[in-house]
Design an enzyme around this catalytic site. Structure first.
Site, PDB file in Angstrom:
ATOM      1  N   ASP A   1      74.377 -38.081  47.710  1.00 23.22           N
ATOM      2  CA  ASP A   1      75.619 -37.781  48.097  1.00 23.22           C
ATOM      3  C   ASP A   1      75.401 -38.805  49.729  1.00 23.22           C
ATOM      4  O   ASP A   1      74.156 -38.826  50.320  1.00 23.22           O
ATOM      5  CB  ASP A   1      75.883 -35.858  48.557  1.00 23.22           C
ATOM      6  CG  ASP A   1      76.064 -34.978  47.800  1.00 23.22           C
ATOM      7  OD1 ASP A   1      77.235 -35.639  46.875  1.00 23.22           O
ATOM      8  OD2 ASP A   1      76.091 -34.058  47.884  1.00 23.22           O
TER       9      ASP A   1
ATOM     10  N   ASP B   1      82.351 -36.375  43.479  1.00 26.86           N
ATOM     11  CA  ASP B   1      82.906 -34.718  44.589  1.00 26.86           C
ATOM     12  C   ASP B   1      84.501 -35.126  44.409  1.00 26.86           C
ATOM     13  O   ASP B   1      85.141 -34.140  44.208  1.00 26.86           O
ATOM     14  CB  ASP B   1      82.636 -34.913  45.807  1.00 26.86           C
ATOM     15  CG  ASP B   1      81.169 -33.808  45.523  1.00 26.86           C
ATOM     16  OD1 ASP B   1      80.389 -33.946  43.645  1.00 26.86           O
ATOM     17  OD2 ASP B   1      80.165 -34.452  46.011  1.00 26.86           O
TER      18      ASP B   1
END
Length: 148
Positions: free
Chosen positions: A110, A127
């Site tokens: 991330d 995402d």
């Protein structure tokens, strides 16, 4: 049906490739610190908001099984796949990219950290594409329902 499969595979491949390319950039040292967003490398060992991190290595196998079940279901429900081809490509492309991270790295890579006005969880392009795919399906379903 061939067009549906090609469109699905195309959207899947584009999301998967872009996400992995962006992650490669962060894995090789890119960082940015801004007043609204920081772009920093974080390994998420769980799912959204680090939930289920306690499952450890088992999480990637559970997610892989869920992706396989969804893909199998879509292949059996051709009309559902035809109705939401691109959206499912976005969802599965992002999901598979994140699962690959779990097998190669110590968690999902991330890198987007929104911190203006409130601190939000760190997330990535995959995402965003997963959420976009879900939103597209919901909007398309509402439009189809109104037409009936």
């Amino acid at each position: 049906m061939n067009r549906v499969i090609l469109r699905f595979l195309g959207s899947f491949a584009i999301v998967f490739a872009i996400d992995q390319l962006i992650k490669w950039v962060f894995l090789h040292g890119f960082r940015y610190y801004g007043s609204f967003i920081d772009l920093v490398l974080v390994y998420n060992k769980g799912v959204a908001f680090s939930m289920f991190a306690s499952l450890g290595a088992n999480l990637k196998y559970i997610q892989l099984g869920l992706i396989a079940l969804l893909l199998g279901y879509l292949l059996g429900q051709k009309e559902l796949l035809r109705s939401h081809t691109t959206a499912f490509g976005l969802i599965l492309g992002g999901g598979c990219s994140n699962i690959l991270d779990r097998f190669i790295h110590s968690g999902v890579v991330d890198y987007i950290f929104w911190h203006k006005w409130f601190e939000f969880a760190v997330f990535n392009f995959a995402d965003v594409m997963i959420n976009l795919g879900v939103a597209i399906i919901l909007i398309q379903s509402l439009i189809l329902r109104k037409k009936r």
